[in-house]
Enzyme design. Sequence first.
Site, PDB file in Angstrom:
ATOM      1  N   ASP A 141      -9.206  -4.853  -5.768  1.00  0.00           N
ATOM      2  CA  ASP A 141      -8.894  -3.898  -4.694  1.00  0.00           C
ATOM      3  C   ASP A 141      -9.982  -2.825  -4.622  1.00  0.00           C
ATOM      4  OD1 ASP A 141      -7.772  -2.132  -2.885  1.00  0.00           O
ATOM      5  OD2 ASP A 141      -5.759  -2.286  -3.725  1.00  0.00           O
TER       6      ASP A 141
ATOM      7  N   SER B 296       0.831  -1.192   0.000  1.00  0.00           N
ATOM      8  CA  SER B 296       0.000   0.000   0.000  1.00  0.00           C
ATOM      9  C   SER B 296       0.881   1.263   0.000  1.00  0.00           C
ATOM     10  CB  SER B 296      -0.957  -0.048   1.189  1.00  0.00           C
ATOM     11  OG  SER B 296      -1.963   0.928   1.085  1.00  0.00           O
TER      12      SER B 296
ATOM     13  N   HIS C 206      -7.592  -5.507  -1.266  1.00  0.00           N
ATOM     14  CA  HIS C 206      -6.363  -4.795  -0.900  1.00  0.00           C
ATOM     15  C   HIS C 206      -5.421  -5.683  -0.092  1.00  0.00           C
ATOM     16  CE1 HIS C 206      -3.979  -1.192  -0.497  1.00  0.00           C
ATOM     17  NE2 HIS C 206      -3.966  -1.287   0.810  1.00  0.00           N
TER      18      HIS C 206
END
Length: 816
Positions: free
Chosen positions: A747, A674, A781
Amino acid sequence: MSTTADTAAASGYKQPPSSILDVMHAPALPIPVPSPAGDRIILVSQAKYPSISHIATPYLRLAGVRVETTNHNRRHTAGGHGIRTFADKLALVQVKDGKQVTISLPADARTTSPLWSADGLHFAFENVTATSVELWLGDGQTGAVRQVPNVRMNPLLEGELKWMPNQKQLLVKLVPDGQGPPPKEPTVSSGPIIQETDGKKGQSSTYEARDTLKNKHDEALFDYYMASQLALVDIDTLTVQPIGEADRYIAARASPNGKYMFTTAVRKPYTYIAGYDRFPYDAMIWDLSDLTTIKSRTIASLPLAERVPIHGVPSGPRRFSWRSNAPASLIFAEALDGGDWKANVDKRDKVMILEAPFDKEPRELLRTEYRFSSLAWGEDASFAILTEYDMNSQWERRYIVNVDNQEQDPKLILDMSYKERYNYPGEVVFHKLPNGFFTIYKAGNAIFFEGDGSSKTGDRPFLDRFDLTTLKPSRLFRSSGSAYEAFITFSDASASTFLTLHESPNDPPNVFQHTIGKEIEAPAGEAVFSTKSRAVTQIPNPTPLVSQIQKRVVTYQRDDGVQLSFNLHTPPGYKEGTRLPTILYAYPRDFASGSQAGQVTGSQARFTRLRKHLLLLLSGYAILENATFPIVGDPKKAYDTYLEQLVANAKAAVDKAVEMGVTDPDRVGVTGHSHGALMTANLLAHSDIFKTGIATSGAYNKTLTPFGFQNERRSIWEAPEPYRKASSFFFADKLEHPILIVHGADDANPGTTPMQSSYFYSAVRGNGGTAKLVMLPHEPHHYQAKESHEHLLHEMLTWFDKYLKYPEEVKPDSKI
């Protein structure tokens, strides 16, 4: 004609070597869920990695909710970053003697964590099947369970299962009976999709735009799937009594005396730029005196909130909750600054109370200088703890207050940065009342706090008794430096015994019971009472090989004097002085002060768990885990120096590892997830510290999140340069070292859409860089499926072996 470099790899998932697979597939460690009295525990064993077949279940994206249509199951975790995982094993443990009973679950069980009744006599949980979400009840003494027949739960807007104050009924959200099939998608569009703005500013955060509605058909599907019927389930007879009409309920909670119900329900118009939590909604009070004819009063109708300031709060009433120490009093807050941190005001919030029978206007309890966070209630009505916080200064305050006596001055008991770790006093300990509401745990004239206990040598969790007369704490318990032991709950009414979760590098987490003894002399920070302890559970070590991994906290300084640290992990059989290929893992975090940025967190005394990049320890890598990567500065503009601080953090960490004789400076890689993936790409573009990197689920072009990212609250139009400088996409031509880019194809995080990785790969490729893009099907994610994790480890190991190891170091089974 395509070239070899452009040709997609052969389809099919791959696996890492067996040494890694054996550890990956080891049984998951159970999580203890104690009864309210602390005399029994349910051990919850979650499925470690669900299969790709579960992850591939079809679903709809509706205003921030991911709906599995075949069973009405909520697919996503809170925040939408993952897929919900479930337990497949439950066991009931008696604290007094450690006797354990396996709870008999249905075949292929996928259960939620059990919810204890306040009296500890029963527990309830949901079980997700292919066609419905079932409701089950358990006997808290024997562990025997039974299904509530003909019940289909609706967990989509959460809060679907609660105990009523009498502890004889459950309040549930159900799929409405006779609902019929979902709306069919029109074969021909009914017209264009139109959005319009009226000239007012609407700088809502980019991160609110998760799985938004797209058209009228989506609106119809939202109405269909979010509709639920509230009902009461009698735990003795298993009868189900619907209450009220079906609606799109968000919250539903009975008052402490059980005579009223607070509910919220979604209203129209909807928006296509934010999730359902920004939709209009009504807040209502129900009179439960006659369940056949519910009398409802709307106490607030909140409008569409699609123009909430970045990191701000909506205008109007918010944070509704029942006052725990009153029969039926509703508490809520309202912003006095328009919900905007940028507004300069003397008071940011006011806290209001609305009391039964709810026929008068709410009255004001107090005002807060900072943003209202919470009121923790004591069992005594004259006692509560108020918490407020300020994002502009990263500050937190707590006060002891008597909300019923305006003439009694608040007593300040905490006034420090919420980023402070070494001196942080911990969190309040609560206990559950007979009606199921929580109040502050009090014994005599003292309350209790428990916390992580961060220190220069790592975390050492603690339990403190806080004297309400002197306002001074005394330490009842502190974890030893050789183990990690954290408070769970008290196990008697006098606060003389309590449960902990104890672990060490060689010992997996097990529940212990402590008995507090006599007061003793002790150094500053240590417990001033003796304790006797005994093990309650005997969970074995599922991965003995992993215990050979050595861990230590290493501290060092950045060039500007900011203190930093990392957790050094070395592989099994490592010999001191041997230089190894090394991987740095980090996640940059923002700090207003360098003193907090350098504080050590985490513990080398915890049981070693290996996931993702840490599994590469089994292939001979050293890992600098959770290296401190602070971005220090005024929270309003810290990202002005993001790149410079990023490189300085990396240089200091690698220099220290090289100085220790562990790291080969010519063979260092970097990885992050991330925001850490963006860090990885930027370090490869703006420094020569690393030979290669692996970036997972990142966002590489911050101009696509123009209304803020991380703690950057300025829009791109207010501060274009920080957005540009932070975006590795614009420096793809500077990326001279190989990068592996991985992303979950589903995601839901608006800041890290799969498009970010696809475009960044294209930019690197177009500028002649060396890169590989791996898109993991069906993954959000945070990756979930067993097959995805196996393939990710295969890709990571193959990549790092290729660029960081000498040919003779690569084992045959780790090659492609």
